[in-house]
Design an enzyme around this catalytic site. Structure first.
Site, mmCIF file in Angstrom:
data_model
loop_
_atom_site.group_PDB
_atom_site.id
_atom_site.type_symbol
_atom_site.label_atom_id
_atom_site.label_comp_id
_atom_site.label_asym_id
_atom_site.label_seq_id
_atom_site.Cartn_x
_atom_site.Cartn_y
_atom_site.Cartn_z
ATOM 1 C CG ASP A 31 2.891 8.638 -3.124
ATOM 2 O OD1 ASP A 31 3.212 8.037 -2.092
ATOM 3 O OD2 ASP A 31 2.180 8.150 -4.026
HETATM 4 N N1 URA Z 1 -2.206 6.752 -2.686
HETATM 5 C C1 URA Z 1 -1.119 6.969 -3.436
HETATM 6 O O1 URA Z 1 -0.854 6.236 -4.370
HETATM 7 N N2 URA Z 1 -0.337 8.015 -3.126
HETATM 8 C C2 URA Z 1 -0.596 8.872 -2.135
HETATM 9 O O2 URA Z 1 0.152 9.830 -1.903
HETATM 10 C C3 URA Z 1 -1.749 8.639 -1.354
HETATM 11 C C4 URA Z 1 -2.544 7.562 -1.661
#
Ligand code: URA
Length: 241
Positions: free
Chosen positions: A103
């Site tokens: 993310d």
């Molecule tokens: N889980 C999440 O919620 N975000 C990420 O970036 C990776 C795993």
């Protein structure tokens, strides 16, 4: 085998037209002899030099990045910075692509490779490549949350596989933990904590399969994987794809 002009362009020495000029000017050597034909086929084992300087002609590259917060895992975005903006032109022109995504607000270990098939296998849900995240969350984590992670958490569209939650600090307002998951669905870790009533305040990926984030990399930096690291990663998905 690859055409000399294509190889030089892939190694980010210039556009196809620019590297053709370099070759025609007699500035390129293949196995110590001047090569003036842009269409000359070169093998992996050939030694290629420009102005007498030998080149690292590997076009298959594998990298680990310490992804910074605030950067999208996407090929290009007109408005926001992406992880591709952090790669040197060599890696872009060789065709390095991220293996999966983190993310925008997640930091840590992000792999890149020119090997699309290997990336596909590393991401295939049936291969269940383990990933470890460090998380700072709101509220006080308890043994009950550990239990819920271990049982697998039902989310609105799927049930997360059993995951292992290790509490590192549990305060009244915030807690810190490590989470080991075997899948990589969108916002998975944030959603798993959310389902247990904890908001994720910070998230960092520490491990992907057998590889651990190189702490010598500051956010935004990357380095190539060693052959041993790449082979260990492939070993993770051998015979299971
Ligand atoms: N889980 C999440 O919620 N975000 C990420 O970036 C990776 C795993």
């Amino acid at each position: 085998m690859m055409r000399l002009d294509r190889l030089l362009a892939t190694l980010a020495l210039g556009s196809r037209a620019q590297v053709k000029d370099l070759i025609r000017q007699g500035r390129v050597q293949v196995n110590e002899a001047t090569a003036t034909n842009p269409a000359l086929n070169v093998a992996d084992t050939d030694r290629v030099a420009v102005d007498g300087q030998h080149l690292d002609t590997r076009t298959r590259r594998h990298l680990m990045m310490n992804k910074p917060i605030g950067v999208l895992t996407a090929a290009r975005d007109r408005r926001q910075p992406t992880v591709m903006d952090l790669l040197s032109p060599l890696y872009i022109s060789c065709g390095c692509m991220p293996v999966g995504r983190l993310d925008k607000d997640t930091e840590g270990l992000l792999l890149f490779t020119t090997d699309g098939q290997a990336a596909h296998r590393l991401l295939a849900p049936q291969n269940e490549v383990p990933k470890v995240y460090w998380a700072r969350v709101s509220g006080c984590l308890t043994a009950q949350t550990v239990q819920r992670f271990a049982e697998g958490i039902a989310l609105s569209d799927f049930t997360a596989l059993p995951a292992s939650l290790t509490i590192l600090e549990a305060g009244p307002d915030e807690s810190v933990a490590e989470v080991l998951v075997h899948e990589g669905k969108f916002h998975q870790v944030r959603r798993m904590f959310g389902a247990c009533g904890h908001e994720v305040l910070a998230l960092k990926r520490l491990r992907f399969g057998p590889l651990t984030l190189d702490e010598a990399l500051s956010p935004g930096q990357c380095r190539e994987l060693s052959d041993a690291e790449w082979q260990s990663l492939l070993g993770e998905v051998a015979f299971r794809a």
